[in-house]
Enzyme design. Structure first.
Site, PDB file in Angstrom:
ATOM      1  N   ARG A   1     -23.358 -58.984  15.384  1.00 10.22           N
ATOM      2  CA  ARG A   1     -22.199 -59.595  16.028  1.00 10.22           C
ATOM      3  C   ARG A   1     -22.544 -60.183  17.390  1.00 10.22           C
ATOM      4  O   ARG A   1     -21.661 -60.746  18.047  1.00 10.22           O
ATOM      5  CB  ARG A   1     -21.098 -58.559  16.224  1.00 10.22           C
ATOM      6  CG  ARG A   1     -20.066 -58.521  15.087  1.00 10.22           C
ATOM      7  CD  ARG A   1     -19.285 -57.243  15.251  1.00 10.22           C
ATOM      8  NE  ARG A   1     -17.904 -57.265  14.932  1.00 10.22           N
ATOM      9  CZ  ARG A   1     -17.368 -56.618  13.879  1.00 10.22           C
ATOM     10  NH1 ARG A   1     -18.114 -56.023  12.990  1.00 10.22           N
ATOM     11  NH2 ARG A   1     -16.076 -56.601  13.716  1.00 10.22           N
TER      12      ARG A   1
ATOM     13  N   ARG B   1      -2.702 -55.169   6.575  1.00 15.96           N
ATOM     14  CA  ARG B   1      -3.631 -54.071   6.319  1.00 15.96           C
ATOM     15  C   ARG B   1      -3.234 -52.833   7.118  1.00 15.96           C
ATOM     16  O   ARG B   1      -3.279 -51.718   6.609  1.00 15.96           O
ATOM     17  CB  ARG B   1      -5.051 -54.523   6.698  1.00 15.96           C
ATOM     18  CG  ARG B   1      -6.099 -53.473   6.442  1.00 15.96           C
ATOM     19  CD  ARG B   1      -7.490 -54.029   6.647  1.00 15.96           C
ATOM     20  NE  ARG B   1      -7.798 -54.250   8.057  1.00 15.96           N
ATOM     21  CZ  ARG B   1      -8.982 -54.667   8.499  1.00 15.96           C
ATOM     22  NH1 ARG B   1      -9.948 -54.945   7.655  1.00 15.96           N
ATOM     23  NH2 ARG B   1      -9.204 -54.824   9.787  1.00 15.96           N
TER      24      ARG B   1
ATOM     25  N   ARG C   1      -4.514 -51.138   9.815  1.00 12.52           N
ATOM     26  CA  ARG C   1      -5.410 -50.135  10.371  1.00 12.52           C
ATOM     27  C   ARG C   1      -5.018 -49.883  11.835  1.00 12.52           C
ATOM     28  O   ARG C   1      -4.289 -50.699  12.407  1.00 12.52           O
ATOM     29  CB  ARG C   1      -6.835 -50.705  10.299  1.00 12.52           C
ATOM     30  CG  ARG C   1      -7.910 -49.694  10.030  1.00 12.52           C
ATOM     31  CD  ARG C   1      -9.187 -50.393   9.626  1.00 12.52           C
ATOM     32  NE  ARG C   1      -9.761 -51.165  10.731  1.00 12.52           N
ATOM     33  CZ  ARG C   1     -10.761 -52.024  10.579  1.00 12.52           C
ATOM     34  NH1 ARG C   1     -11.277 -52.245   9.379  1.00 12.52           N
ATOM     35  NH2 ARG C   1     -11.246 -52.681  11.616  1.00 12.52           N
TER      36      ARG C   1
ATOM     37  N   ARG D   1      -9.708 -59.074  19.283  1.00 14.75           N
ATOM     38  CA  ARG D   1     -10.877 -59.077  18.399  1.00 14.75           C
ATOM     39  C   ARG D   1     -11.262 -60.502  18.013  1.00 14.75           C
ATOM     40  O   ARG D   1     -12.446 -60.818  17.887  1.00 14.75           O
ATOM     41  CB  ARG D   1     -10.613 -58.215  17.156  1.00 14.75           C
ATOM     42  CG  ARG D   1     -10.705 -56.712  17.510  1.00 14.75           C
ATOM     43  CD  ARG D   1      -9.961 -55.830  16.535  1.00 14.75           C
ATOM     44  NE  ARG D   1     -10.472 -55.937  15.191  1.00 14.75           N
ATOM     45  CZ  ARG D   1      -9.712 -55.741  14.105  1.00 14.75           C
ATOM     46  NH1 ARG D   1      -8.435 -55.444  14.225  1.00 14.75           N
ATOM     47  NH2 ARG D   1     -10.249 -55.854  12.922  1.00 14.75           N
TER      48      ARG D   1
HETATM   49  P1  AMP Z   1     -14.938 -53.949  11.465  1.00 16.75           P
HETATM   50  O1  AMP Z   1     -14.609 -52.859  10.494  1.00 16.75           O
HETATM   51  O2  AMP Z   1     -16.162 -54.719  11.087  1.00 16.75           O
HETATM   52  O3  AMP Z   1     -13.756 -54.836  11.760  1.00 16.75           O
HETATM   53  O4  AMP Z   1     -15.301 -53.225  12.854  1.00 16.75           O
HETATM   54  C1  AMP Z   1     -14.345 -52.423  13.535  1.00 16.75           C
HETATM   55  C2  AMP Z   1     -14.800 -52.179  14.962  1.00 16.75           C
HETATM   56  O5  AMP Z   1     -16.069 -51.502  14.964  1.00 16.75           O
HETATM   57  C3  AMP Z   1     -15.032 -53.439  15.795  1.00 16.75           C
HETATM   58  O6  AMP Z   1     -13.834 -53.953  16.361  1.00 16.75           O
HETATM   59  C4  AMP Z   1     -16.003 -52.900  16.861  1.00 16.75           C
HETATM   60  O7  AMP Z   1     -15.301 -52.104  17.819  1.00 16.75           O
HETATM   61  C5  AMP Z   1     -16.869 -51.959  16.046  1.00 16.75           C
HETATM   62  N1  AMP Z   1     -18.052 -52.667  15.470  1.00 16.75           N
HETATM   63  C6  AMP Z   1     -18.344 -52.838  14.147  1.00 16.75           C
HETATM   64  N2  AMP Z   1     -19.479 -53.528  13.984  1.00 16.75           N
HETATM   65  C7  AMP Z   1     -19.926 -53.814  15.232  1.00 16.75           C
HETATM   66  C8  AMP Z   1     -21.055 -54.527  15.740  1.00 16.75           C
HETATM   67  N3  AMP Z   1     -21.960 -55.093  14.916  1.00 16.75           N
HETATM   68  N4  AMP Z   1     -21.188 -54.623  17.086  1.00 16.75           N
HETATM   69  C9  AMP Z   1     -20.302 -54.055  17.932  1.00 16.75           C
HETATM   70  N5  AMP Z   1     -19.211 -53.385  17.519  1.00 16.75           N
HETATM   71  C10 AMP Z   1     -19.020 -53.256  16.187  1.00 16.75           C
END
Ligand code: AMP
Length: 182
Positions: A88, A127, A129, A140
């Protein structure tokens, strides 16, 4: 095959990753799922990650890279994997290249799922969450636009990037992704 599923939060990376993992017979690694599990189990990584995940901010690169490295050392990842939600940032992309190079591997393809912001917001609100409130979703999306979207250029220049329309039903999108992989 190392496949990166790329795109903003809510474009359907997780849903598509599960389907593809099944179809291609390779493992699926979601960093978001890994953090949610770590937070639930109150591990050291979970304690570190919680405030960022709750606020929709990026967990620091070193923490993310460490959990990816640990996960990818498992035998289930020997035949490759689908990365969902990682990298990311540019620092994560560099760390991934280094990690793969050590194993004699490289990224096979980066599939970018494209969905407009209004559709994303509607999907995420549905969703529901804990980090899916409208204010956190907007944060985000900003984080995605500022820190993650620049990787499109990086992977585009390497000739790895394939963009796919992420709007439509799940099966329709997954057939488009499979076409992009062939
Ligand atoms: P996601 O399920 O991919 O939407 O991720 C949920 C949350 O996990 C994100 O909003 C970040 O806080 C954290 N997160 C997941 N993947 C990453 C990543 N590659 N780098 C930094 N934070 C991450």
């Amino acid at each position: 095959m190392i496949l990166v599923l790329f795109g903003a939060p809510g474009v359907g990376k997780g849903t598509q990753a599960v389907i593809l993992a099944e179809k291609l017979g390779i493992a699926h690694l979601s960093t978001g799922d890994a953090f949610r599990a770590a937070i639930k189990n109150q591990t050291a990584v979970g304690m570190l990650a919680k405030e960022y995940v709750d606020a929709g901010k990026l967990v620091p690169d070193e923490v993310v890279t460490r959990i990816v490295e640990e996960a990818m050392s498992g035998t289930q990842f020997a035949d490759g994997c689908i990365l969902d939600g990682f990298p990311r940032t540019r620092a994560q992309a560099d760390a991934l290249d280094q990690l793969l190079a050590k194993k004699g591997l490289s990224i096979g393809r980066v599939v970018n799922l494209e969905v407009d912001d209004e559709t994303i917001i509607a999907r995420l609100l549905q969703r529901g969450r804990a980090d899916d409130t409208e204010a956190i979703i907007r944060d985000r999306l900003n984080v995605y636009n500022n820190e993650t979207a620049p990787l499109l250029e990086y992977y585009g220049e390497k000739g790895l990037l394939h963009s796919v329309n992420g709007i439509g039903d799940v099966e329709e999108v997954s057939s488009r992704v499979l076409v992009a992989l062939n």
